[in-house]
Design a protein around this motif. Structure first.
Motif, PDB file in Angstrom:
ATOM      1  N   VAL A   1       0.847  -1.192   0.000  1.00 32.61           N
ATOM      2  CA  VAL A   1       0.000   0.000   0.000  1.00 32.61           C
ATOM      3  C   VAL A   1       0.884   1.244   0.000  1.00 32.61           C
ATOM      4  CG1 VAL A   1      -1.714   1.317   1.270  1.00 32.61           C
ATOM      5  CG2 VAL A   1      -1.866  -1.175   1.217  1.00 32.61           C
ATOM      6  N   SER A   2       0.595   2.154  -0.917  1.00 34.14           N
ATOM      7  CA  SER A   2       1.311   3.427  -0.937  1.00 34.14           C
ATOM      8  C   SER A   2       0.335   4.545  -0.575  1.00 34.14           C
ATOM      9  CB  SER A   2       1.913   3.687  -2.320  1.00 34.14           C
ATOM     10  OG  SER A   2       0.890   3.803  -3.299  1.00 34.14           O
ATOM     11  N   GLN A   3       0.869   5.680  -0.141  1.00 40.06           N
ATOM     12  CA  GLN A   3       0.003   6.799   0.194  1.00 40.06           C
ATOM     13  C   GLN A   3       0.666   8.108  -0.223  1.00 40.06           C
ATOM     14  OE1 GLN A   3       0.105   5.819   4.513  1.00 40.06           O
ATOM     15  NE2 GLN A   3       0.573   8.001   4.803  1.00 40.06           N
ATOM     16  N   ARG A   4      -0.177   9.096  -0.549  1.00 41.27           N
ATOM     17  CA  ARG A   4       0.336  10.410  -0.920  1.00 41.27           C
ATOM     18  C   ARG A   4      -0.665  11.476  -0.522  1.00 41.27           C
ATOM     19  NH1 ARG A   4      -1.313  12.083  -6.455  1.00 41.27           N
ATOM     20  NH2 ARG A   4      -2.580  10.431  -7.416  1.00 41.27           N
ATOM     21  N   PRO A  59      -3.766   0.746  -3.415  1.00 36.49           N
ATOM     22  CA  PRO A  59      -3.356  -0.656  -3.452  1.00 36.49           C
ATOM     23  C   PRO A  59      -2.609  -0.954  -4.748  1.00 36.49           C
ATOM     24  CG  PRO A  59      -5.622  -0.484  -4.147  1.00 36.49           C
ATOM     25  CD  PRO A  59      -5.170   0.924  -3.815  1.00 36.49           C
ATOM     26  N   THR A  60      -2.041  -2.122  -4.839  1.00 37.96           N
ATOM     27  CA  THR A  60      -1.360  -2.524  -6.075  1.00 37.96           C
ATOM     28  C   THR A  60      -2.366  -2.688  -7.196  1.00 37.96           C
ATOM     29  OG1 THR A  60       0.320  -3.669  -4.774  1.00 37.96           O
ATOM     30  CG2 THR A  60       0.161  -4.239  -7.100  1.00 37.96           C
ATOM     31  N   THR A  61      -3.479  -3.341  -6.896  1.00 36.98           N
ATOM     32  CA  THR A  61      -4.558  -3.529  -7.862  1.00 36.98           C
ATOM     33  C   THR A  61      -5.845  -2.996  -7.259  1.00 36.98           C
ATOM     34  OG1 THR A  61      -3.515  -5.536  -8.721  1.00 36.98           O
ATOM     35  CG2 THR A  61      -5.840  -5.191  -9.251  1.00 36.98           C
ATOM     36  N   VAL A  62      -6.543  -2.125  -7.966  1.00 38.62           N
ATOM     37  CA  VAL A  62      -7.744  -1.474  -7.443  1.00 38.62           C
ATOM     38  C   VAL A  62      -8.977  -2.330  -7.689  1.00 38.62           C
ATOM     39  CG1 VAL A  62      -9.245   0.545  -7.592  1.00 38.62           C
ATOM     40  CG2 VAL A  62      -6.762   0.832  -7.729  1.00 38.62           C
ATOM     41  N   ARG A  63      -9.635  -2.721  -6.597  1.00 35.45           N
ATOM     42  CA  ARG A  63     -10.909  -3.446  -6.679  1.00 35.45           C
ATOM     43  C   ARG A  63     -12.079  -2.464  -6.790  1.00 35.45           C
ATOM     44  NH1 ARG A  63     -12.691  -8.273  -4.251  1.00 35.45           N
ATOM     45  NH2 ARG A  63     -10.704  -8.483  -3.126  1.00 35.45           N
ATOM     46  N   HIS A  64     -12.032  -1.423  -5.971  1.00 34.67           N
ATOM     47  CA  HIS A  64     -13.083  -0.403  -5.939  1.00 34.67           C
ATOM     48  C   HIS A  64     -12.481   0.822  -5.258  1.00 34.67           C
ATOM     49  CE1 HIS A  64     -16.923   1.296  -6.427  1.00 34.67           C
ATOM     50  NE2 HIS A  64     -17.689   0.286  -6.080  1.00 34.67           N
ATOM     51  N   ALA A  65     -13.279   1.844  -5.028  1.00 33.77           N
ATOM     52  CA  ALA A  65     -12.787   3.079  -4.406  1.00 33.77           C
ATOM     53  C   ALA A  65     -13.722   3.491  -3.281  1.00 33.77           C
ATOM     54  CB  ALA A  65     -12.684   4.190  -5.440  1.00 33.77           C
ATOM     55  N   ILE A  66     -13.133   3.943  -2.173  1.00 31.79           N
ATOM     56  CA  ILE A  66     -13.895   4.330  -0.988  1.00 31.79           C
ATOM     57  C   ILE A  66     -13.428   5.701  -0.504  1.00 31.79           C
ATOM     58  CG2 ILE A  66     -14.376   3.823   1.443  1.00 31.79           C
ATOM     59  CD1 ILE A  66     -14.162   0.919   0.873  1.00 31.79           C
ATOM     60  N   LEU A  67     -14.394   6.581  -0.291  1.00 26.48           N
ATOM     61  CA  LEU A  67     -14.135   7.828   0.415  1.00 26.48           C
ATOM     62  C   LEU A  67     -14.401   7.557   1.890  1.00 26.48           C
ATOM     63  CD1 LEU A  67     -13.602  10.967  -0.045  1.00 26.48           C
ATOM     64  CD2 LEU A  67     -16.047  11.192   0.370  1.00 26.48           C
ATOM     65  N   LEU A  68     -13.394   7.709   2.731  1.00 27.48           N
ATOM     66  CA  LEU A  68     -13.507   7.391   4.154  1.00 27.48           C
ATOM     67  C   LEU A  68     -13.526   8.694   4.948  1.00 27.48           C
ATOM     68  CD1 LEU A  68     -13.525   5.199   6.359  1.00 27.48           C
ATOM     69  CD2 LEU A  68     -11.012   5.213   6.261  1.00 27.48           C
ATOM     70  N   ASP A 128      -5.524  10.773  12.781  1.00 20.52           N
ATOM     71  CA  ASP A 128      -5.838   9.865  13.883  1.00 20.52           C
ATOM     72  C   ASP A 128      -5.309   8.471  13.514  1.00 20.52           C
ATOM     73  OD1 ASP A 128      -7.128   8.011  15.613  1.00 20.52           O
ATOM     74  OD2 ASP A 128      -8.801   9.380  15.899  1.00 20.52           O
ATOM     75  N   PRO A 129      -4.493   7.846  14.376  1.00 19.63           N
ATOM     76  CA  PRO A 129      -3.939   6.527  14.047  1.00 19.63           C
ATOM     77  C   PRO A 129      -5.000   5.494  13.688  1.00 19.63           C
ATOM     78  CG  PRO A 129      -2.833   7.428  15.962  1.00 19.63           C
ATOM     79  CD  PRO A 129      -3.971   8.363  15.657  1.00 19.63           C
ATOM     80  N   ARG A 130      -6.184   5.594  14.282  1.00 16.95           N
ATOM     81  CA  ARG A 130      -7.254   4.649  13.948  1.00 16.95           C
ATOM     82  C   ARG A 130      -7.702   4.824  12.510  1.00 16.95           C
ATOM     83  NH1 ARG A 130     -11.158   6.456  18.705  1.00 16.95           N
ATOM     84  NH2 ARG A 130     -10.417   8.425  17.811  1.00 16.95           N
ATOM     85  N   MET A 131      -7.786   6.069  12.047  1.00 21.55           N
ATOM     86  CA  MET A 131      -8.150   6.329  10.655  1.00 21.55           C
ATOM     87  C   MET A 131      -7.070   5.812   9.712  1.00 21.55           C
ATOM     88  SD  MET A 131     -11.050   7.792   9.879  1.00 21.55           S
ATOM     89  CE  MET A 131     -10.655   8.597   8.314  1.00 21.55           C
ATOM     90  N   ILE A 132      -5.822   6.064  10.042  1.00 22.10           N
ATOM     91  CA  ILE A 132      -4.716   5.616   9.197  1.00 22.10           C
ATOM     92  C   ILE A 132      -4.714   4.098   9.091  1.00 22.10           C
ATOM     93  CG2 ILE A 132      -2.202   5.481   9.018  1.00 22.10           C
ATOM     94  CD1 ILE A 132      -2.113   8.271  10.349  1.00 22.10           C
ATOM     95  N   ASN A 133      -4.876   3.419  10.215  1.00 23.20           N
ATOM     96  CA  ASN A 133      -4.869   1.956  10.198  1.00 23.20           C
ATOM     97  C   ASN A 133      -6.036   1.391   9.405  1.00 23.20           C
ATOM     98  OD1 ASN A 133      -2.578   1.911  11.805  1.00 23.20           O
ATOM     99  ND2 ASN A 133      -3.717   1.681  13.723  1.00 23.20           N
ATOM    100  N   PHE A 134      -7.217   2.001   9.564  1.00 27.79           N
ATOM    101  CA  PHE A 134      -8.392   1.520   8.840  1.00 27.79           C
ATOM    102  C   PHE A 134      -8.232   1.756   7.340  1.00 27.79           C
ATOM    103  CE2 PHE A 134     -13.278   1.938   8.340  1.00 27.79           C
ATOM    104  CZ  PHE A 134     -13.370   0.615   7.923  1.00 27.79           C
ATOM    105  N   ALA A 135      -7.749   2.936   6.965  1.00 30.14           N
ATOM    106  CA  ALA A 135      -7.552   3.249   5.550  1.00 30.14           C
ATOM    107  C   ALA A 135      -6.533   2.300   4.925  1.00 30.14           C
ATOM    108  CB  ALA A 135      -7.110   4.696   5.387  1.00 30.14           C
ATOM    109  N   ARG A 136      -5.463   2.029   5.629  1.00 33.99           N
ATOM    110  CA  ARG A 136      -4.447   1.113   5.099  1.00 33.99           C
ATOM    111  C   ARG A 136      -4.993  -0.311   4.991  1.00 33.99           C
ATOM    112  NH1 ARG A 136       0.587   2.887   4.416  1.00 33.99           N
ATOM    113  NH2 ARG A 136       1.348   0.742   4.463  1.00 33.99           N
ATOM    114  N   ALA A 137      -5.837  -0.709   5.927  1.00 39.78           N
ATOM    115  CA  ALA A 137      -6.434  -2.045   5.856  1.00 39.78           C
ATOM    116  C   ALA A 137      -7.353  -2.168   4.642  1.00 39.78           C
ATOM    117  CB  ALA A 137      -7.202  -2.343   7.139  1.00 39.78           C
ATOM    118  N   LEU A 138      -8.156  -1.129   4.390  1.00 43.95           N
ATOM    119  CA  LEU A 138      -9.027  -1.152   3.211  1.00 43.95           C
ATOM    120  C   LEU A 138      -8.206  -1.168   1.924  1.00 43.95           C
ATOM    121  CD1 LEU A 138     -11.760   1.420   4.322  1.00 43.95           C
ATOM    122  CD2 LEU A 138     -12.098  -1.034   3.952  1.00 43.95           C
ATOM    123  N   ALA A 139      -7.145  -0.363   1.895  1.00 41.92           N
ATOM    124  CA  ALA A 139      -6.284  -0.350   0.708  1.00 41.92           C
ATOM    125  C   ALA A 139      -5.619  -1.709   0.515  1.00 41.92           C
ATOM    126  CB  ALA A 139      -5.241   0.754   0.828  1.00 41.92           C
ATOM    127  N   GLY A 140      -5.253  -2.357   1.627  1.00 46.06           N
ATOM    128  CA  GLY A 140      -4.651  -3.680   1.537  1.00 46.06           C
ATOM    129  C   GLY A 140      -5.604  -4.712   0.959  1.00 46.06           C
TER     130      GLY A 140
END
Length: 265
Positions: free
Chosen positions: A1-4, A14-23, A34-46
């Motif tokens: 997972v990369s972020q910018r 993600p490496t391959t996009v399944r869908h897109a989510i605005l969180l 917020d670390p909880r937001m970062i962790n959740f966003a990275r999990a969804l991207a994963g």
């Protein structure tokens, strides 16, 4: 997972996009940091989702404002362009969930569906709940929870721009009630209860039965309001405290997982 970083917020790819989510985050000064937001966003991207977490400036200042409603609508369109899709999913947490519902009833053609976790329906009613007034369900039954102290902190910050610790004195409660009444129009403009138009996208509403920040009765009001218009799925679960997971028994855990999977897929 990369972020910018983007002007609108932070993009997790993600490496391959399944869908897109605005969180969309809730009412917290850390916002997308917020670390909880970062962790959740990275999990969804994963899991294959292109995730955009927009900066909600009002919520970071403990305020519910129409500008954040527009931010959700506009960044959903930005994300759709980035993902090369016509529509995206919006996942709103806490007050961000209520603002997401408000955004789609004002017209957000780039939104496919909304998942709202612990969302409000009427911000003024929730504000009064923090002042020990009832937050009844549509059938008139009372919310079986007491307000969390964080709600008083958030309300005082919203009204007066300063933090408040401990219980309200009678004089402070009177001052806060007057402040809530004076901001009626502002709160209405950020509440699904005052939506100017009908909904046209499905809603997935999930709420913790023990939520003391936004009582679960708010989701029951959203369900009543919008189920005649669109497909609405609702889950009131002891698996959630507010916007946080609280491991329940296995049956409730599986119910929550199944509900979220249905909303995401």
């Amino acid at each position: 997972v990369s972020q910018r970083e983007l002007p609108e917020g932070r993009l997790y790819s993600p490496t391959t996009v399944r869908h897109a989510i605005l969180l969309a985050h809730g009412m917290h000064e850390a916002g997308i940091d917020d670390p909880r937001m970062i962790n959740f966003a990275r999990a969804l991207a994963g899991a294959g989702y292109l995730v955009l977490t927009p900066r909600m400036e009002g919520l970071q200042r403990y305020q519910l404002i129409a500008a954040d409603v527009r931010r959700i609508r506009d960044t959903a369109r930005t994300l759709a362009v980035l993902a090369q899709r016509e529509q995206v999913i919006v996942f709103g947490i806490s007050f961000g969930g209520g603002l997401a519902i408000r955004a789609v009833c004002e017209g957000a053609p780039a939104v496919e569906r909304v998942i709202a976790l612990g969302a409000h329906q009427d911000a003024e009613r929730v504000s009064r709940f923090y002042l020990d007034q009832p937050a009844p369900a549509p059938d008139g039954s009372p919310a079986l929870v007491e307000p969390h102290p964080y709600g008083r902190v958030a309300l005082w910050m919203s009204l007066f721009g300063e933090k408040h610790r401990g219980s309200f004195t009678p004089e402070e409660r009177t001052r806060a009630l007057a402040g809530v009444e004076s901001t009626h129009d502002v709160l209405a403009a950020a509440s699904p209860s005052h939506c100017p138009g009908p909904l046209t996208v499905p809603l997935y509403l999930v709420h913790g039965s023990g939520d003391r920040v936004v009582p679960y009765t708010e989701t029951l009001w959203n369900e009543q309001q919008f189920s005649p218009q669109v497909h609405v799925r609702t889950l009131i679960s002891p698996a959630i405290v507010h916007a946080e997971y609280d491991p329940p028994d296995l049956g409730e855990r599986l119910s929550l997982i199944a509900f979220v999977v249905e909303g995401l897929w």
